[in-house]
Design an enzyme around this catalytic site. Sequence first.
Site, PDB file in Angstrom:
ATOM      1  N   ASP A  22       0.851  -1.197   0.000  1.00 25.58           N
ATOM      2  CA  ASP A  22       0.000   0.000   0.000  1.00 25.58           C
ATOM      3  C   ASP A  22       0.888   1.249   0.000  1.00 25.58           C
ATOM      4  O   ASP A  22       1.578   1.512   0.977  1.00 25.58           O
ATOM      5  CB  ASP A  22      -0.902  -0.042   1.250  1.00 25.58           C
ATOM      6  CG  ASP A  22      -1.699   1.241   1.414  1.00 25.58           C
ATOM      7  OD1 ASP A  22      -1.867   1.974   0.423  1.00 25.58           O
ATOM      8  OD2 ASP A  22      -2.162   1.503   2.554  1.00 25.58           O
ATOM      9  N   ASN A  24      -0.318   4.461  -0.567  1.00 24.45           N
ATOM     10  CA  ASN A  24      -0.985   5.737  -0.251  1.00 24.45           C
ATOM     11  C   ASN A  24      -1.771   5.713   1.056  1.00 24.45           C
ATOM     12  O   ASN A  24      -2.617   6.573   1.301  1.00 24.45           O
ATOM     13  CB  ASN A  24      -1.901   6.157  -1.415  1.00 24.45           C
ATOM     14  CG  ASN A  24      -3.052   5.179  -1.605  1.00 24.45           C
ATOM     15  OD1 ASN A  24      -3.030   4.090  -1.040  1.00 24.45           O
ATOM     16  ND2 ASN A  24      -4.052   5.561  -2.368  1.00 24.45           N
ATOM     17  N   ASP A  26      -4.155   3.786   2.450  1.00 29.35           N
ATOM     18  CA  ASP A  26      -5.591   3.536   2.634  1.00 29.35           C
ATOM     19  C   ASP A  26      -5.867   2.091   3.049  1.00 29.35           C
ATOM     20  O   ASP A  26      -7.008   1.645   3.071  1.00 29.35           O
ATOM     21  CB  ASP A  26      -6.392   3.889   1.366  1.00 29.35           C
ATOM     22  CG  ASP A  26      -6.002   3.017   0.170  1.00 29.35           C
ATOM     23  OD1 ASP A  26      -5.079   2.171   0.322  1.00 29.35           O
ATOM     24  OD2 ASP A  26      -6.606   3.171  -0.902  1.00 29.35           O
ATOM     25  N   ASP A  30      -1.700  -1.192  -4.012  1.00 33.48           N
ATOM     26  CA  ASP A  30      -2.023  -0.425  -5.221  1.00 33.48           C
ATOM     27  C   ASP A  30      -0.880  -0.496  -6.241  1.00 33.48           C
ATOM     28  O   ASP A  30       0.183  -1.062  -5.966  1.00 33.48           O
ATOM     29  CB  ASP A  30      -2.345   1.024  -4.851  1.00 33.48           C
ATOM     30  CG  ASP A  30      -1.327   1.584  -3.872  1.00 33.48           C
ATOM     31  OD1 ASP A  30      -0.126   1.458  -4.146  1.00 33.48           O
ATOM     32  OD2 ASP A  30      -1.734   2.112  -2.805  1.00 33.48           O
ATOM     33  N   ASP A  99      -4.228 -10.100 -16.160  1.00 36.81           N
ATOM     34  CA  ASP A  99      -5.213 -11.159 -15.990  1.00 36.81           C
ATOM     35  C   ASP A  99      -6.381 -10.837 -16.917  1.00 36.81           C
ATOM     36  O   ASP A  99      -6.898  -9.717 -16.887  1.00 36.81           O
ATOM     37  CB  ASP A  99      -5.685 -11.163 -14.522  1.00 36.81           C
ATOM     38  CG  ASP A  99      -6.010 -12.548 -14.017  1.00 36.81           C
ATOM     39  OD1 ASP A  99      -6.751 -13.258 -14.714  1.00 36.81           O
ATOM     40  OD2 ASP A  99      -5.538 -12.913 -12.917  1.00 36.81           O
ATOM     41  N   ASP A 196      -8.275 -16.229 -17.256  1.00 40.08           N
ATOM     42  CA  ASP A 196      -9.126 -16.776 -16.207  1.00 40.08           C
ATOM     43  C   ASP A 196     -10.151 -17.760 -16.783  1.00 40.08           C
ATOM     44  O   ASP A 196     -10.814 -17.460 -17.786  1.00 40.08           O
ATOM     45  CB  ASP A 196      -9.870 -15.600 -15.548  1.00 40.08           C
ATOM     46  CG  ASP A 196     -10.591 -15.991 -14.283  1.00 40.08           C
ATOM     47  OD1 ASP A 196      -9.921 -16.381 -13.325  1.00 40.08           O
ATOM     48  OD2 ASP A 196     -11.837 -15.903 -14.250  1.00 40.08           O
ATOM     49  N   GLU A 237      -6.012 -20.706 -17.575  1.00 33.30           N
ATOM     50  CA  GLU A 237      -6.536 -21.513 -16.484  1.00 33.30           C
ATOM     51  C   GLU A 237      -7.638 -22.338 -17.144  1.00 33.30           C
ATOM     52  O   GLU A 237      -8.714 -21.817 -17.445  1.00 33.30           O
ATOM     53  CB  GLU A 237      -7.092 -20.613 -15.386  1.00 33.30           C
ATOM     54  CG  GLU A 237      -7.508 -21.384 -14.156  1.00 33.30           C
ATOM     55  CD  GLU A 237      -8.425 -20.577 -13.233  1.00 33.30           C
ATOM     56  OE1 GLU A 237      -8.497 -20.909 -12.054  1.00 33.30           O
ATOM     57  OE2 GLU A 237      -9.088 -19.645 -13.701  1.00 33.30           O
ATOM     58  N   HIS A 308      -3.330 -17.449  -5.755  1.00 32.03           N
ATOM     59  CA  HIS A 308      -4.306 -16.748  -4.911  1.00 32.03           C
ATOM     60  C   HIS A 308      -5.579 -17.563  -4.680  1.00 32.03           C
ATOM     61  O   HIS A 308      -6.488 -17.082  -4.005  1.00 32.03           O
ATOM     62  CB  HIS A 308      -4.669 -15.420  -5.580  1.00 32.03           C
ATOM     63  CG  HIS A 308      -5.358 -15.641  -6.888  1.00 32.03           C
ATOM     64  ND1 HIS A 308      -4.730 -16.246  -7.966  1.00 32.03           N
ATOM     65  CD2 HIS A 308      -6.625 -15.401  -7.288  1.00 32.03           C
ATOM     66  CE1 HIS A 308      -5.593 -16.356  -8.954  1.00 32.03           C
ATOM     67  NE2 HIS A 308      -6.747 -15.846  -8.584  1.00 32.03           N
ATOM     68  N   ASP A 309      -5.664 -18.746  -5.258  1.00 29.75           N
ATOM     69  CA  ASP A 309      -6.875 -19.571  -5.112  1.00 29.75           C
ATOM     70  C   ASP A 309      -6.664 -20.753  -4.185  1.00 29.75           C
ATOM     71  O   ASP A 309      -7.580 -21.559  -3.991  1.00 29.75           O
ATOM     72  CB  ASP A 309      -7.316 -20.124  -6.479  1.00 29.75           C
ATOM     73  CG  ASP A 309      -7.945 -19.049  -7.334  1.00 29.75           C
ATOM     74  OD1 ASP A 309      -8.457 -18.064  -6.778  1.00 29.75           O
ATOM     75  OD2 ASP A 309      -7.920 -19.200  -8.571  1.00 29.75           O
TER      76      ASP A 309
HETATM   77  C1  NOJ Z   1     -10.382 -18.188 -11.188  1.00 31.62           C
HETATM   78  C2  NOJ Z   1      -9.674 -17.141 -10.418  1.00 31.62           C
HETATM   79  O1  NOJ Z   1      -8.341 -17.508 -10.231  1.00 31.62           O
HETATM   80  C3  NOJ Z   1     -10.443 -16.969  -9.136  1.00 31.62           C
HETATM   81  O2  NOJ Z   1      -9.758 -16.186  -8.200  1.00 31.62           O
HETATM   82  C4  NOJ Z   1     -11.787 -16.389  -9.475  1.00 31.62           C
HETATM   83  O3  NOJ Z   1     -12.566 -16.300  -8.318  1.00 31.62           O
HETATM   84  C5  NOJ Z   1     -12.517 -17.259 -10.504  1.00 31.62           C
HETATM   85  N1  NOJ Z   1     -11.666 -17.698 -11.550  1.00 31.62           N
HETATM   86  C6  NOJ Z   1     -13.676 -16.520 -11.107  1.00 31.62           C
HETATM   87  O4  NOJ Z   1     -13.215 -15.500 -11.950  1.00 31.62           O
END
Ligand code: NOJ
Length: 533
Positions: A22, A24, A26, A30, A99, A196, A237, A308-309
């Site tokens: 971050d 700035n 908040d 960013d 992405d 995605d 993906e 991140h999933d």
């Molecule tokens: C896959 C992404 O990696 C995930 O984070 C997202 O929630 C779903 N696709 C839906 O876009």
Amino acid sequence: MKKRNDYLDLIVYQIYPRSFYDSNGDGIGDLNGIKQKIPYLKDLGVNAVWICPCYKSPNYDNGYDIADYRDIMDEFGTLDDWKTLAKELHANGIKIIMDLVVNHTSSEHYWFKEARKAKDNPYHDYYIWADKPLTDWTACFGGSAWEYNPATDEYYLHSFAVQQPDLNWENPKVRQECCDIVDFWADLGVDGFRCDVLDFISKDFANNKMNNGPRLHEYIKQLFGREKVKRLFTVGECQSDTESICSICGKDRNELKSVFQFEHIGLGRSDKYTPAPYSASQIKNVLVKWQNFTAEHDLLYILFTDNHDQPYFISRLGNDKELRYECATAYAGMFYLLKGIPFIYQGQEFGSANSRYEDINCFNDVETVNYYHENFGKKPQAKLIDEINYGSRDNTRRPLAWTKEKPAYGFTGATPWLKMPSRADEINLETDKSAYRSIIGFYKKILALRKSSDAVKYGTFKDLTSSDDCFVYERVNDGEKIIIAVNFEKANDLKLPPDLTEKNFELLLCNYDQTDGFSPAFAPYEIRVYRNR
Ligand code: NOJ
């Protein structure tokens, strides 16, 4: 010598912008925060970043619900900030991968706001409508995949959250819009896209499947097979069994450059929230299978453990406790010295691990929150809390702990948008960097070796493993041979190749202090990397 694939030079760092840095004050990461950390990325040794969605979004799914594909989310900055970031990344030799989320938009996208007004609205056919739910599909984030829209007395399809209506790729206008989006960012200088849930863009209603429908290849070709964008690095993906990988990424296909292969991610659990027994040799078996398969079919393999999933890999399929340093470094070497393109997820490089929180208010992820509410009262509360701690995507989405300094560990001067990792006192970059046994220090050595060694980048792979408690492999290019020997969790005598002697090889890297780098006795999660003399 065979022509090399230039994409094998890439070393990608994945950034979840909301939680990176971050700038700035908040409480939200960013784009300028990313810019400020370019020296950090350079020093780590990566040469590309994949930035998770940073477009305008109401954030039901943290940016994976896009309201404007040509602008930046307010909290993250402006399009000018993005241009400056891209320029500075490029000036520092770092490529930028965006992405691309085109299976669905946000329900707040102008197209959908129009589409839902009336059946004769020009945007109506941009989405998928039916008088009654056409299927019994459950959305990936729970509940029915069909949502009622009173204004038209119809249902629309959403494979993910209600706020993420699926685009109708059967409509040529939608396809053209998506090509225009790709071109917009290509004109601004992006080097590639992570795509995605790309296999969802063609539904297979005939076989009652949400993805991998009959027109998938045609759609992908239209998106990326065009002359203007052929240079881009694209990674999907997608469904990734052997057949689909060949049909989407084969050299002659003109579709994607690569796809993620998730087989190793599925190990050690019976569902997202429930652990199951596993052994590290299963990870090895998956890696060997895909190394051989991608070599045989001349495909690009993506080397990754985290994103991140998923919860952190070392927490789920390794040791994030007393052997955290050993496990994190052993897995890093085991994966990133294979043939393919390394993807490193933010925080992984200093051994970040899962968090523990008792209160649902400490979670943000739409998937976790929906799961919690769907199951609330239906199973013992303690079990439900264990489940979300084990499987929540928030584990890897918590802000990065850059320093030791409480309360926000250098991520922000304000209150962070999501609670910091619960182990941030112990696991933060500053502490790791100054430790005698530093995980990031080891990552840097691995990446430096990757860069300097043609055998690691381009060489052949051969499995030399002779038992289930270790992974031994070699990478060979011209006269250069690199041998990687990784022991799993228990101390063990490994059967090493007979010619692996001090006379023939030098020990390049090890995550333990060595007195004799050629002894068969390996400590828990010991990794050694050798090069022929
Ligand atoms: C896959 C992404 O990696 C995930 O984070 C997202 O929630 C779903 N696709 C839906 O876009």
